[in-house]
Design a protein around this motif. Structure first.
Motif, PDB file in Angstrom:
ATOM      1  N   ARG A 193     -10.580  -5.286  -3.937  1.00  0.00           N
ATOM      2  CA  ARG A 193     -12.023  -5.541  -3.934  1.00  0.00           C
ATOM      3  C   ARG A 193     -12.818  -4.274  -3.633  1.00  0.00           C
ATOM      4  O   ARG A 193     -13.938  -4.097  -4.107  1.00  0.00           O
ATOM      5  CB  ARG A 193     -12.363  -6.622  -2.904  1.00  0.00           C
ATOM      6  CG  ARG A 193     -12.022  -8.042  -3.358  1.00  0.00           C
ATOM      7  CD  ARG A 193     -12.627  -9.068  -2.426  1.00  0.00           C
ATOM      8  NE  ARG A 193     -12.273 -10.426  -2.779  1.00  0.00           N
ATOM      9  CZ  ARG A 193     -12.845 -11.136  -3.740  1.00  0.00           C
ATOM     10  NH1 ARG A 193     -13.797 -10.578  -4.479  1.00  0.00           N
ATOM     11  NH2 ARG A 193     -12.469 -12.376  -3.995  1.00  0.00           N
ATOM     12  N   LEU A 194     -12.233  -3.366  -2.826  1.00  0.00           N
ATOM     13  CA  LEU A 194     -12.932  -2.140  -2.468  1.00  0.00           C
ATOM     14  C   LEU A 194     -12.981  -1.137  -3.613  1.00  0.00           C
ATOM     15  O   LEU A 194     -13.856  -0.281  -3.654  1.00  0.00           O
ATOM     16  CB  LEU A 194     -12.259  -1.494  -1.244  1.00  0.00           C
ATOM     17  CG  LEU A 194     -12.475  -2.218   0.083  1.00  0.00           C
ATOM     18  CD1 LEU A 194     -11.597  -1.616   1.173  1.00  0.00           C
ATOM     19  CD2 LEU A 194     -13.947  -2.151   0.505  1.00  0.00           C
ATOM     20  N   GLY A 195     -12.017  -1.232  -4.539  1.00  0.00           N
ATOM     21  CA  GLY A 195     -12.015  -0.318  -5.684  1.00  0.00           C
ATOM     22  C   GLY A 195     -10.624   0.148  -6.052  1.00  0.00           C
ATOM     23  O   GLY A 195      -9.659  -0.026  -5.287  1.00  0.00           O
ATOM     24  N   VAL A 196     -10.515   0.751  -7.235  1.00  0.00           N
ATOM     25  CA  VAL A 196      -9.216   1.179  -7.755  1.00  0.00           C
ATOM     26  C   VAL A 196      -8.548   2.187  -6.841  1.00  0.00           C
ATOM     27  O   VAL A 196      -7.343   2.114  -6.577  1.00  0.00           O
ATOM     28  CB  VAL A 196      -9.371   1.786  -9.169  1.00  0.00           C
ATOM     29  CG1 VAL A 196      -8.046   2.354  -9.655  1.00  0.00           C
ATOM     30  CG2 VAL A 196      -9.875   0.732 -10.151  1.00  0.00           C
ATOM     31  N   ASP A 197      -9.325   3.153  -6.306  1.00  0.00           N
ATOM     32  CA  ASP A 197      -8.714   4.184  -5.467  1.00  0.00           C
ATOM     33  C   ASP A 197      -8.117   3.591  -4.193  1.00  0.00           C
ATOM     34  O   ASP A 197      -7.026   3.983  -3.755  1.00  0.00           O
ATOM     35  CB  ASP A 197      -9.715   5.295  -5.143  1.00  0.00           C
ATOM     36  CG  ASP A 197     -11.021   4.791  -4.577  1.00  0.00           C
ATOM     37  OD1 ASP A 197     -11.304   3.585  -4.717  1.00  0.00           O
ATOM     38  OD2 ASP A 197     -11.773   5.596  -3.989  1.00  0.00           O
ATOM     39  N   TYR A 198      -8.797   2.613  -3.591  1.00  0.00           N
ATOM     40  CA  TYR A 198      -8.261   1.965  -2.389  1.00  0.00           C
ATOM     41  C   TYR A 198      -6.985   1.181  -2.720  1.00  0.00           C
ATOM     42  O   TYR A 198      -6.028   1.173  -1.937  1.00  0.00           O
ATOM     43  CB  TYR A 198      -9.304   1.031  -1.772  1.00  0.00           C
ATOM     44  CG  TYR A 198     -10.412   1.753  -1.054  1.00  0.00           C
ATOM     45  CD1 TYR A 198     -10.295   2.107   0.287  1.00  0.00           C
ATOM     46  CD2 TYR A 198     -11.587   2.098  -1.723  1.00  0.00           C
ATOM     47  CE1 TYR A 198     -11.313   2.781   0.944  1.00  0.00           C
ATOM     48  CE2 TYR A 198     -12.617   2.778  -1.076  1.00  0.00           C
ATOM     49  CZ  TYR A 198     -12.469   3.105   0.261  1.00  0.00           C
ATOM     50  OH  TYR A 198     -13.480   3.782   0.907  1.00  0.00           O
ATOM     51  N   TYR A 199      -6.992   0.530  -3.876  1.00  0.00           N
ATOM     52  CA  TYR A 199      -5.821  -0.253  -4.278  1.00  0.00           C
ATOM     53  C   TYR A 199      -4.626   0.669  -4.530  1.00  0.00           C
ATOM     54  O   TYR A 199      -3.494   0.355  -4.143  1.00  0.00           O
ATOM     55  CB  TYR A 199      -6.147  -1.056  -5.533  1.00  0.00           C
ATOM     56  CG  TYR A 199      -5.052  -2.014  -5.965  1.00  0.00           C
ATOM     57  CD1 TYR A 199      -4.750  -3.136  -5.200  1.00  0.00           C
ATOM     58  CD2 TYR A 199      -4.340  -1.805  -7.140  1.00  0.00           C
ATOM     59  CE1 TYR A 199      -3.755  -4.016  -5.591  1.00  0.00           C
ATOM     60  CE2 TYR A 199      -3.348  -2.684  -7.544  1.00  0.00           C
ATOM     61  CZ  TYR A 199      -3.061  -3.795  -6.763  1.00  0.00           C
ATOM     62  OH  TYR A 199      -2.081  -4.654  -7.153  1.00  0.00           O
ATOM     63  N   LEU A 200      -4.863   1.815  -5.152  1.00  0.00           N
ATOM     64  CA  LEU A 200      -3.772   2.760  -5.412  1.00  0.00           C
ATOM     65  C   LEU A 200      -3.239   3.356  -4.118  1.00  0.00           C
ATOM     66  O   LEU A 200      -2.029   3.603  -3.986  1.00  0.00           O
ATOM     67  CB  LEU A 200      -4.254   3.864  -6.356  1.00  0.00           C
ATOM     68  CG  LEU A 200      -4.599   3.416  -7.785  1.00  0.00           C
ATOM     69  CD1 LEU A 200      -5.067   4.605  -8.619  1.00  0.00           C
ATOM     70  CD2 LEU A 200      -3.417   2.736  -8.458  1.00  0.00           C
TER      71      LEU A 200
END
Length: 455
Positions: free
Chosen positions: A375-382
């Motif tokens: 939910r926070l964004g792609v960079d956080y998920y990666l």
């Protein structure tokens, strides 16, 4: 998409990537050493999909139980092998090739983490600065003299640029030290050293959110309560609120900043609020009823209006961190190494009782983190994916029979005694390893359930 389904998908994608990468490491090493691979399965149990591919007719499958996977190789211990294929059997390979095949799975997880970090450091990402909010009363942060708006520049002598870096270095230092020096610069541009006492958190085994227990919170800029944008078809739009309106009071309670507006609205889902608004020099009263929105299973209010002058807040709170390709690769390697070594240290301290076993997370907590980071964004998920990949690599290298590390231990004994470990010893080891693994899983599930009910 509902929150539950969103989190489930985020978890499934992460788990699928990690399992495929891990098993593909085993697969590539087996192929490179000439071992025949019979089956590549993502998941255990009944296959939901399978297909035979390649010159060797390897069966590629997705199975019903998704928590793991395996690569099945030609092996005389698991079935009859044709004489012409004996040289391709796993058990006939030199011990160094068998060790390479087994170690390649965890190694692939470390490589994945390095690649992810490399891309993130090279591409760059916008992150929160380590700017502190008002410390909790009587907390270690308050006792240390930290103030609202303090920007942390160094933790224990190590420079930090982001909130996550500050958190990471604090945790690293705090595992072994009772006191940590922070270099901060306050809103008056005065630089000072603050000594933070973390002994109470250390005695508790670092259980729970360490920063929260230390009294840390993020800085909240005091932005004027002036509306910058009104979303179409929102509660604010229906009530007649407009960009430029300054909110003076809510239900006769004075509003001093936009944070007061957000707080009042969130606490009033579906409840009418009376706003006193300054518009073009004149005051007017406008009733508005916040819409009911589900957030992590809890109902909150939302009116669909955002604050004006967000650029000022963003400049105070956010920073962009990026590196050139080579420095980014070096930092990615160091990051992966540091987190791997720290994971081992934490496991050791759990065994000695210095760190609480309640820090172990099971699939429910990991799924929650997966959803939150997505939910926070792609960079956080990666970043989440890289961290879990490191944890998976370290876990699999532990010298526990049934894990990759247990097999490596067998092969090390084989090298020392110049002969394979007996079938009986391996059988006993497998039983011990399975028992330990089931106990660990049970404890992780218990922690998950406890977090669900206790928050």
């Amino acid at each position: 998409m509902s929150s539950f389904l969103y989190y489930l998908v985020a978890f499934a994608v992460a788990l699928g990537i990690l399992v495929v990468v891990h098993e593909f490491g085993h697969y590539l090493a087996a192929r490179w050493t000439g071992v025949k691979v019979l089956r590549f399965s993502v998941g255990f149990g009944r296959p939901l999909w399978e297909r035979r591919l390649g010159q060797d007719g390897t069966v590629w499958a997705i199975a019903a139980f998704p928590l793991g996977g395996y690569v099945k190789m030609l092996d005389e211990r698991e079935g009859e092998v044709a004489p012409e294929e004996l040289h391709r059997s796993f058990n006939r390979q030199p011990v160094q090739w068998r060790m390479l095949i087994v170690a390649a799975g965890p190694a692939a997880n470390f490589v994945l983490a390095i690649v992810l970090y490399w891309g993130l450091f090279w591409y760059g990402s916008e992150e929160f600065k380590p700017v502190l909010g008002v410390p909790a009363i009587a907390s270690p942060a308050a006792v240390a003299g930290l103030e609202d708006g303090d920007l942390v520049r160094q933790v224990g002598g190590e420079k930090v640029q982001t909130w996550q870096e500050m958190r990471w270095v604090l945790l690293q230092r705090g595992v072994d030290q009772d006191q940590i020096d922070l270099e901060v610069i306050n809103l008056r541009n005065e630089i000072s050293i603050r000594r933070l006492d973390v002994s109470a958190v250390r005695r508790s085994g670092w259980e729970g959110d360490a920063l929260e227990r230390l009294g840390f919170s993020m800085f909240r800029p005091r932005l004027p309560a002036v509306i910058g944008k009104v979303n179409p078809n929102s509660a604010a739009d229906a009530a007649g609120l407009r960009p430029g309106d300054e909110i003076l009071t809510i239900d006769d309670q004075e509003v001093s900043s936009w944070a007061d507006v957000v707080s009042a609205v969130r606490q009033s889902p579906g409840k009418p609020l009376l706003l006193e608004v300054m518009r073009q020099g004149a005051t007017t009263q406008i009733p508005v009823t916040p819409a009911v929105v589900d957030e992590e299973g809890r109902a909150i209010g939302r009116i669909g209006a955002s604050v004006s002058n967000t650029g000022q807040a963003r400049a105070q709170l956010m920073t962009t961190v990026s590196y050139g390709p080579l420095p980014a690769l070096g930092k990615a390697v160091v990051e992966t190494w540091d987190k791997s070594a720290f994971t081992l240290r934490m496991i050791g301290k759990m065994i000695t009782g210095e760190v609480s076993w309640r820090n172990i997370s099971g699939p429910v907590t990991i799924a929650d983190y997966a959803g939150q980071s997505a939910r926070l964004g792609v960079d956080y998920y990666l970043k989440f994916l890289a961290l879990v990949s490191i944890s998976l690599g370290v876990l699999n290298l532990l010298p526990i029979p049934i894990l990759d590390g247990g097999h490596l231990l067998y092969y090390l004994v084989e090298i020392i005694k110049r002969g394979p470990v007996s079938e009986r010893a391996m059988e006993i080891g497998q039983q011990i390893g399975l028992t330990l693994l089931l106990m660990l899983m049970a404890f992780a599930f218990y922690n998950d359930i406890n977090r669900l009910f206790s928050g």
